[in-house]
Every structure is written in C-alpha cells, then in structure tokens.
Design an enzyme around this catalytic site. Structure first.
Site, mmCIF file in Angstrom:
data_model
loop_
_atom_site.group_PDB
_atom_site.id
_atom_site.type_symbol
_atom_site.label_atom_id
_atom_site.label_comp_id
_atom_site.label_asym_id
_atom_site.label_seq_id
_atom_site.Cartn_x
_atom_site.Cartn_y
_atom_site.Cartn_z
ATOM 1 N N SER A 44 30.473 -13.971 -1.249
ATOM 2 C CA SER A 44 29.827 -13.703 0.016
ATOM 3 C C SER A 44 28.981 -12.435 0.040
ATOM 4 O O SER A 44 28.083 -12.312 0.869
ATOM 5 C CB SER A 44 30.873 -13.611 1.120
ATOM 6 O OG SER A 44 31.669 -12.456 0.959
ATOM 7 N N SER A 50 34.209 -12.554 -3.824
ATOM 8 C CA SER A 50 32.982 -12.188 -3.110
ATOM 9 C C SER A 50 32.264 -10.944 -3.599
ATOM 10 O O SER A 50 31.141 -10.690 -3.188
ATOM 11 C CB SER A 50 33.277 -12.041 -1.608
ATOM 12 O OG SER A 50 33.382 -13.307 -1.013
ATOM 13 N N LYS A 84 27.998 -3.553 3.339
ATOM 14 C CA LYS A 84 28.152 -4.963 3.703
ATOM 15 C C LYS A 84 28.494 -5.057 5.181
ATOM 16 O O LYS A 84 29.290 -4.263 5.694
ATOM 17 C CB LYS A 84 29.272 -5.594 2.862
ATOM 18 C CG LYS A 84 29.429 -7.104 3.074
ATOM 19 C CD LYS A 84 30.520 -7.694 2.181
ATOM 20 C CE LYS A 84 30.644 -9.206 2.338
ATOM 21 N NZ LYS A 84 31.696 -9.781 1.490
#
Lengths: 101, 493, 483
Positions: free
Chosen positions: B161, B185, B78
């Site tokens: 997210s 997330s 990420k």
C-alpha cells in the site's frame, strides 16, 4: 477439524452482512459483491486442509502481559478538539438523526 | 542543485553537517522536486510552506548546536500517520476533510529529530492493497517504465500500500518516506520501485496515531534509498510508548552500527516452500544470485522448511479483514469523517460508509464481518488464529537452524495500472512472500538486487528473528553492497 | 418463593440479574479522562474515548484492583489470566463501533452471595461471573424533535458487569440481591452504589413456568432498570404479562424490553429489534491481562470486613438479634454509626435507639445516615443517660426530639429542662405519702384486695413528680407502704 461445509455466498448473505457492517450495498451491486466475496472465501478455505488439532489459537505475536497504567486524570477536557471535525454539533453535543428506542 | 536530490540520507546529513548547504536550500530544492513529480500523483497533500518553516527552524537549531539525528532531512509521510493540523486522509474519501488535532508518536519522534515534512503521501485506501490503485485520490504512477516496449508504453503501479512513498523515493521527490506495513506494504512497493522497504518487529514502533488497518499486524516502516538510511530512520522512529499497549519496553540499539558488519558465519536460511509454481524464472534467478552473494560474503547457506507457508495468505485474508471490519467501524460520520444524510440514523450510517469507503475497503469490511459473524467464527477466525500459531512455530523451528531468512519480496516485477483487478484474489497473491512476517511479527526488509529482463527492478527480502533488526540490517547491507544496485528510473526529478 | 395465581393455575418465576456497577476510579478504564459526574457535555472525553483514528486503549490498574477485590467480596474465583474482547455494534454513543468487554475469559469466575430475606432467613445466590467493560456515552432523545444529541462524558468509564445465576424466584429476592450486592460493593469501595446517578443499574432476565415445572420458560431481558423499586415493579409487571400471554395460548418472544418509568410497564425495544450478532473477538490492541498470584493474595488479605462477617460479629460482640444486625450491616455507614453509639454502652439498647428511633426519624426527614442531625457521640451520650438512670427511657424520647430539633447535647437538654430522674428516696417517699393521704378510700379498696389499683397509685405519683420518679424505686417504695 475436518472438512467444513460452508454456506454459499449469496445475495441474501451479502445483504445480511452489509446490514451488520452498516454498509450500503445496492441490490444491483449485491450479485457482483457476492461473487467477489465467494472468490475470497474459496481462497481462504484452503485452511481446511491444515490440521490444527490441539493448537492453541493466538490473537497476537508477543506473549506479553498487558501493561497497566496508574489511575490518574491526565487527558480529556478538550471538547474543542473532540468536536472540531464533527459533521454536526449543537452546544457541545454531537448531533445525529433521531434514534427511536 | 539538481544533484542535491540525488544524495541519499546519509550523504545529505554529512552535507548539512559540513554546511555544504542549508536545510532551507534543501527544502526549497525538494519543494520544487515535489512539484516536478506531480505527474506521479504520489502526494495527496503537499506542505511546501510548512517545509520551509521547518527547514528554517532546523537551520537555527543546527546553528545553536542542537541538531537532531535527522536534522534538516526532508521526508514524505504516508497519509496513514495522523499529523497535527495537516489533513490526514488514509487515501479515503471518508477522511477527505479530516484534520487531526494530534501528532502520531512516530512522526512526532521524527519531527523531534529535526525532519522537514514535504507532505502526505498517497497509499492504498486504509492501506488495503498492493498497487496503490485503491486510493480515492487516483492511482500513483511508478517512475519505472521498463526496457520492454510493451511495459514502457503503459503506466505501472508502484506497489502498495505504500505506493506514494515508494514512487516518491524512487523518483527522488523525497529523501525517504515513512510507510506502514500490515502484509508487505513497505516491502512489496520497495521491490517494485528499486528502493529499500523495511518493517521492524511488531511492537518496535508505537502505533499511536497511525490510522489502524489490522491492529495485530500493523507496524510503521520505512521506504528509503539505502539500507543505512532505513536503519537511521528506524533508530528515530522506534522506542517504547506508554500510549500503545502493544509497544515494547525495550532499548533501541544502534541499527546503523549493524550496517556494514561482516556476515561471516551468519546462517542464511532458504525456505524451500518459497519456490512457488508460476513464479517467473527471473525472480528465482535473482533469489539464487542473492544466495550466491551472501555466500560469497561469508555467510553459511542453510536449507530450511516452513511447512505451513501455503496457509499464510489465507490466514492473513481472514485476520486482517476481521480486525479491519472492527477498526473501521468508528467511521460512522458522527464525530469526524464523511456524513451522507439518510432517511434515518441507520440509513445515514449505511449511506455514509457506503459512499466514504471504496470497493476494496468495502470488500474487506464485508469479509471481515462475515468471518466473525455467528456460526462462522470458529470455522474462519478461530481456525486462522490456530494456523497463525502454527506459522509462529514454523519460524521458531527454522530460526534454530538459521539467523536470517532470504526470500523473494514480490512474485513479479511491477505490473500495469488496471491489471490484476479481474478478481480480488489475484491482487492478494502479490503479498504471498510478505504476509508471513506480519503474522509472526518478525522484522523484514526488501533490498533491490537487480533488474529483470523487462528492465524493472527486483527485490529480495531478509527476515530476522523478533527484536533482531541488527542482524537484519547486517545481512541487508551485505546484500546491498554485493548487489550494487544502481539503476535509476527514467522518471526522476 | 413468590407464587402467582393465574387463570389456569399457579405460576412461579425464574429471575437472573446482570448488574452494571460503575467502578470507583479517578480516570476511565482505558483513558486518562476524568470520571466525575455532571461535567459539561463532551468535556470529560479524550481522543481515545471518542475513538479518533489511531487512538489506542491502555488499561487503568485501579479498575483491575477493584474488580479483583469485588471478586473476593463475592466469594468468587479470580482468573489470573483474562482477555478483553470487542463487542461490535453501531450506536451513536458507542464511538469505536465496539465496546471493549470481556467475553470468553472474564477476570472473575464463579462465586456466590447470601441474600437476607424479609422473614429473617437467608438464601445463597450463585454468581456466574464478573467482567470489566466500558460504559457507553449518553444519547439524549428529547432535546430536539428531529435529532438525538450525544454526550460522550460517560463513554469509556469502567463498569463491572456482575451476572447472577437464574436463582431468584420473586421481586423480594431480587431486591434483597441488589441490596446485598450494593452493600458489598460499598464496603469494598469499588462502587458508590448510587442508583440515581446511574452508578448501578440492572438488566433483569425473567421467565415464568407452572409451579413445580422443571423446564425453564422463554426469558425476556428488561434493560437498564435503575432503582430497586423499579426492579421489583418491573418483575411484577413482566411476570404477569408473560403469564397472561401463555395462559391465552400464546408464546413468549425472547426479546429485550424496557421499563417505562412513567407508564409503569415493560415494552419491547424497537431499536434493538434486529438479531444480535456482536462478532466478539479478542481486542488486538490489548494483550491478555495477567495477574500475579501473590499480588492477588495481598488484595484478598487487605479486604475490609464485609457485611456477612460484620453481621456475625455484631451479634457476637453486642448480643444483637439477627434482624437488627442485618438491618445495620445493610448500610456500612449505619453499621459504623451503630458501633460508635454502642461504644461503652449496652449493645441491644444502642441498637434499639439506632434502628428504631434514629432510622424512624431519618426516614421522616428523608435523610441518609451520613447527614443525620444527631451525631453518634450524641446518641451514645443519650443511651448513657438512660443506663446510669439519669433519665428514664420515656424521658429519653423527649430528649431525642429536642436533639433532633436543636442539635443540642442530651446532657445539656436534661440539665436545662430539669428532666433528671428523681432518685432521692426521700422526695419519692414524700410524694407517695401525699398521694396515699389524698386517696385514702382507694388505699382501703386496695387493701381489701383490689390489686389493680397499684397501677393507679404509680400513675398518680409519676404525674406528681412530672414523670421523673425512678420507676423501680417508686415500685419498691409503694409496695412497702401499701403492705
């Protein structure tokens, strides 16, 4: 704490907060932003109904004490790393538009 | 070789160990998979050459008998994790050209264990969002479309997210991915993509080198295909780091050892306050099915109460923006990041930050600044801290009666790109079941349990006590085997 | 109390000081970068100090120790639990956009210190609190016409902010406060007190009111004054400025001002015009700082002797007057020097030679006592020569001058110059006889009652002996001969 009367979110408040946060919000955006922030505040103000009498606030989840490190120099002396991503530098200084004191 | 990408991490590790294939072959296959997955827009930066180099090194280590725990496993990272020499953007225009000179503790541990990085995965900007649409690099597309022709005709969000991570894992463009979880997330995007999403106890993983969103809530987590894969990754990612004052100095147990253990006698709490109005029946039905599955597996089902549940989301939307408003003050265009020249210094700050941050990040900075400002601190921030204490007390009481809690992960299945944007609060409701775990610090993970009538995946969430990830993995793996979720998205590499 | 005569009456001032003292430590408060003074720009900066994404603070234990010890030095309450907060504002030399400080729960609470005033009296000044915080970097505004240059070497260095109660009434008290505080910090070793290098600087809060008035006036804060002389000058200027405004019918605006060291005036800070709203909140990257009571007690027990205690002891042990003792303890090096000189000597005599002769000489040379050209051992030897009558006090001054110039030992100088006192009674006797014979007329006058001439004979004998005659012996002998 009983019911709290909040100030309404208006364009003037948006301008003040945006200034504090150093965020450009153009005058034509201010009204829309005030509306959005007002919606969010109305949502979080649900907390008014929660009784917190005598409750000690918490800043984090674990009740541990702060760990302390020994006083040794083991970092720094890496000016190239520090300056590498800077938009503007001069002779190992960061450079910003002149500040008037 | 197309089947190579269908192997989960556990299977891949076995194959690598048995020399069925080399890490280099795996990396080549995955480089191609990443390319093929380009329409999903899951990656912000791909690093195919680095992947090949790391894979060759991995094969050499294995040949030398020095294979690490994740030797040769190709992962996506990420873009909230700072990676040395590889651009790290946090999905923001602000950091478009930011190349860290340092490696985050968590990714360093993963590299030390032998992983191969395929690149940096998109997310909501600064991890603020539940749909990945706030990324400055465009929305990520969910590989699931749904059976329903209405759904199939449009593009869906992969959650957020960690939407790049969830989409890439679901589409088999990576074996697994790192995520971060501040309010759900890792878990919510997992639920929306039929993958497994996990956040450990706050303090289990070092936050050093992860772009901060809300420091008292942020934790590194995983997006994987299976519960075991998640446990394996966490074994590597977890551990004490003296560079993070909130990192816990505790031993890391064998999380994989907990997978597959019996749940006989395990007390599973069902919080009655999580039966919310307006939640579709199929979400509640999936929850009921999950309850039945764990009961059949020998668990004891306990009715519990978490009386302040309704307050969690408002608390979160005070604390997270407050911390974020301060954490994001460092993006001022002086030492790194975007600088837009202005009339003077203040104007330069305002223009740079105004242009560098997208609308959702700006909104949260403004809200956070407001709730901390003079005259409002007590009414918002202090009050939120007090209610947070009450939430912690709720969980403490609940965990007297049960060992884990079972609840839905998300209020519904994946929605269309562009939906839920009319007002910001609508999007915030996506986190209604997940934020509490962050507020009280506990480990939580989402496991896919089935498809809704619309053909889209649904996930259920297991929450455990602080530092009891083993119990969480035990319950999650029982749920996983009982559910036997095997549906695959129509878009797969 | 300083009273200022205005146009319309008499005025007094109310002064409080916030002193920022740099903590003596090898590394910074929250990072492992060095704190040494004078490095190349941005060479003592870690990624943490420069607030790169994902960087986190870890506290330096030594800084905690120093703060606790200083707290004890200020007779203050040590808070076993304290909290670090973020003070949010934007400035180019504040990399994170916030300063880590302590707001609601500082590490040290209320205390006091006793200041020594020029008239020999002392006054107790309350300490409100002491807290730990990070220093900012340095902005250079004069290197380029259009730009400001930023060096972060100081960013993150540990500071103690020590806040006094508004209990000082004039520049002398403020100066005495800073001197005393500096002495305490130096004794403890928590700050080197070097104001030129910026290790100590003060924010002066000042308001004025009519004499006898109880209500406080509106105060102004003068930021970052970095010498005792400037603190006094700034107070004098600012008090006058405020009085003139009020007497002219105006009102004082509560504001932050700057001491202009070239124009010798205070002026409002333009860059800080905007209303302050620092949005303090507990730093979520740090946990509460908790101290173990026993550990804190160990630190208290290990404290060195502090100025007030030392002053008492010097008075007791050496019989010094309060004034001399105060002068000596103001500087730990001076007190140590004195004790080395006084070892085995008469304390008062030693104190006199240190505070009058040596301090006078150092003052002329512009040197600190640590760089004294005369060592404590040498001065002690000189005092010894006076005590055992080898030389007189007057000759000793000549010896002292030679010591200053040459660095020689006093005994060697006396030997070389033949400055030993004449203690041989026979020689003095002969010298007296010669003088009396030479001035028979004066002897007659003396004997007829002109007593004052005694001094004349002493002077003449001294002159004849080159000043070496022992004054006491000379007196005795002369009296006998003239009777």
């Amino acid at each position: 704490m009983g019911f709290v009367q909040y100030a309404p979110m208006d364009t003037e408040t948006v301008a003040r907060v945006a200034r504090l946060a150093r965020l450009a919000v153009s005058p034509d955006q201010q009204k829309a932003v005030a509306g959005e922030l007002g919606q969010i505040l109305a949502f979080v103000e649900q907390l008014n109904s929660v009784d917190v009498t005598g409750i000690k606030p918490v800043a984090g989840v674990h009740d541990d004490a702060l760990r302390q490190r020994d006083d040794v120099v083991n970092d720094g002396n890496c000016a190239a790393d520090i300056l590498q991503n800077a938009p503007q530098t001069m002779a190992d200084f960061f450079v910003v538009p002149k500040v008037v004191e | 070789m197309s089947t190579l990408t269908d192997l989960n991490m556990q299977q891949l590790l076995v194959g690598l160990q048995k020399k069925d294939f080399s890490a280099l072959e795996v990396a080549k296959t995955y480089n191609a998979a990443v390319e093929k997955a380009a329409p999903l827009n899951a990656f912000i930066t791909t690093t195919p050459e680095q992947a090949l180099k790391q894979a060759a090194e991995s094969d050499a280590r294995r040949a030398a008998g020095k294979a690490g725990a994740l030797e040769g496993v190709p992962l996506g990272i990420k873009d909230m994790f700072c990676t040395k020499g590889v651009r790290t953007t946090a999905s923001s225009k602000m950091l478009e050209n930011f190349v860290p000179t340092y490696e985050s503790t968590v990714t360093q541990k993963l590299f030390d264990a032998g992983i191969v990085s395929l690149g940096k995965l998109s997310c909501d900007e600064f991890a603020m969002g539940a749909s990945n649409i706030t990324s400055a690099y465009g929305p990520v597309i969910n590989p699931w479309t749904g059976a329903d022709p209405v759904h199939a005709a449009r593009q869906l969000v992969p959650g957020g997210s960690s939407g790049g991570s969830s989409a890439a894992v679901a589409a088999h463009a990576v074996v697994a991915a790192t995520g971060t979880d501040t309010g759900g997330s890792c878990r919510q995007p997992a639920a929306l993509t039929g993958t497994v999403g996990m956040k450990p106890t706050y303090g289990r993983c070092s936050r050093w080198g992860i772009v901060a969103f809300a420091s008292s809530l942020d934790q590194a987590g995983t997006l994987t295909r299976t519960v075991w894969d998640s446990a394996k990754m966490l074994e590597v990612m977890a551990g004490f780091d003296d560079k993070d004052s909130t990192s816990a100095d505790r031993p890391v147990p064998s999380f994989t050892g907990a997978c597959g253990q019996s749940v006989k006698g395990l007390r599973v709490g069902i919080p009655r306050e999580y039966r919310l109005d307006g939640i579709p029946d199929y979400v509640n039905k999936a929850w009921d099915d999950g309850i039945a599955m764990l009961k059949n597996a020998g668990a004891e089902i306990v009715d519990i109460s978490l009386p302040n549940t309704a307050a969690a989301l408002p608390v979160y939307y005070i604390i997270a923006p407050a911390e974020a408003s301060s954490n994001l003050a460092r993006y001022d265009g002086v030492r790194f990041g975007l600088r837009v020249p202005g009339k003077n210094l203040i104007d330069t700050y305002e223009q740079s930050r105004g242009a560098g941050f997208g609308p959702e990040v700006r909104r949260r900075i403004l809200i956070g600044t407001y709730v901390l400002s003079a005259g409002y601190y007590d009414a918002y921030y202090l009050k939120a801290q007090q209610v947070r204490a009450k939430l912690m007390a709720d969980f403490k009481a609940a965990y007297e009666k049960c060992d884990v809690i079972l609840a839905p992960t998300a209020p519904d299945t994946a929605f269309g790109i562009g939906e839920k944007t009319a007002d910001p609060v609508q999007m915030y409701l996506e986190d209604v079941f997940t934020v509490t775990a962050n507020l009280v610090g506990i480990p939580a993970m989402s496991v896919p349990v089935g498809l809704a009538p619309n053909g889209l995946p649904l996930g259920l969430q297991i929450m455990a006590r602080n530092w009891e990830e083993e119990t969480m993995f035990r319950a999650a793996s029982a749920l996983e085997s009982a559910a036997g979720f095997s549906a695959k998205p129509p878009f797969r590499v | 109390m300083t009273i200022i005569k205005g146009r319309t009456g008499e005025w007094e001032m109310v002064i409080g000081l916030e002193v920022h003292a740099q903590i003596t430590s090898h590394s910074k408060l929250f990072s492992g970068a060095s704190t040494t003074f004078g490095a190349d720009p941005n060479h003592q900066v870690s990624l943490v100090d420069a607030a790169f994404p994902g960087m986190l603070p870890v506290i330096n234990k030594q800084c905690v120790v120093q703060a606790v010890k200083t707290g004890f030095g200020l007779n203050a309450h040590i808070n076993l639990e304290s909290v670090f907060d973020r003070k949010n504002y934007f400035y180019p030399d504040l990399p994170a956009g916030y300063q880590i400080s302590q707001y609601q729960k500082p590490i040290v609470g209320k205390g006091y210190l006793d200041i020594d005033l020029p008239d020999g009296t002392s006054k107790r000044i309350g300490i409100t609190r002491l807290h730990l915080e990070q220093d900012a970097g340095k902005s250079l505004h004069d290197q380029s016409p259009k730009d400001t240059y930023v060096d972060l070497n100081r960013a993150g260095v540990a500071l103690m902010e020590i806040v006094s109660e508004p209990e000082m009434t004039g520049p002398e008290e403020a100066a005495a406060y800073v001197k005393k505080l500096r002495a305490i910090l130096q004794y403890i070793g928590s700050c080197d007190g070097n104001m030129e290098e910026g290790s100590m600087r003060a924010d002066v809060n000042l308001s004025v009111r009519r004499k006898g008035e109880k209500k406080l006036g509106t105060r102004c804060e003068i930021k970052n004054v970095n010498s005792i002389r400037f603190i006094m000058a700034a107070i004098e200027y600012e008090a006058q400025r405020q009085i003139e405004i009020v007497e002219a019918g105006g009102t004082i605006a509560q504001e932050t001002r700057l001491w202009d060291t070239t124009k010798h005036e205070t002026r409002a800070l333009r860059s800080k015009e905007e209303a302050h709203d620092y949005r303090y909140f507990p730093d979520p990257d740090l946990l509460p700082l908790r101290l173990d009571a026993a550990w804190v007690e160990d630190l208290r027990r290990a404290l060195p002797e502090l100025p007030d205690a030392k002053k008492e002891r010097l008075m007791q042990q050496y019989g010094l007057k309060a004034y001399d003792a105060t002068t000596l303890v103001a500087d730990q090096a001076a007190a140590d020097f004195f004790e080395a000189v006084a070892k085995g000597r008469d304390g008062k005599l030693a104190a006199n030679w240190v505070t009058v002769e040596l301090f006078g000489a150092l003052n002329k040379l512009g040197r600190e006592i640590s760089h004294s050209p005369i060592s404590a051992t040498q001065l002690s030897e000189l005092v010894g020569l006076i005590e055992d009558n080898t030389i007189s006090g007057r000759i000793a001054k000549d010896v002292f001058e030679v010591m200053l110039e040459t660095g020689q030992n006093p005994a060697a100088i006396v030997q070389e110059k033949g400055w030993q006192q004449m203690t041989d009674m026979g020689a003095i006797d002969a010298a007296i006889d010669a003088i009396l014979a030479q001035h028979a007329d004066k002897v007659a006058e003396y004997k007829s009652g002109k007593d004052k001439l005694f001094g004349f004979f002493v002077g003449q004998v001294m002159k004849a002996t080159g000043g070496k005659a022992n004054p006491a012996a000379l007196n005795d002998l002369l009296k006998k001969k003239l009777s």
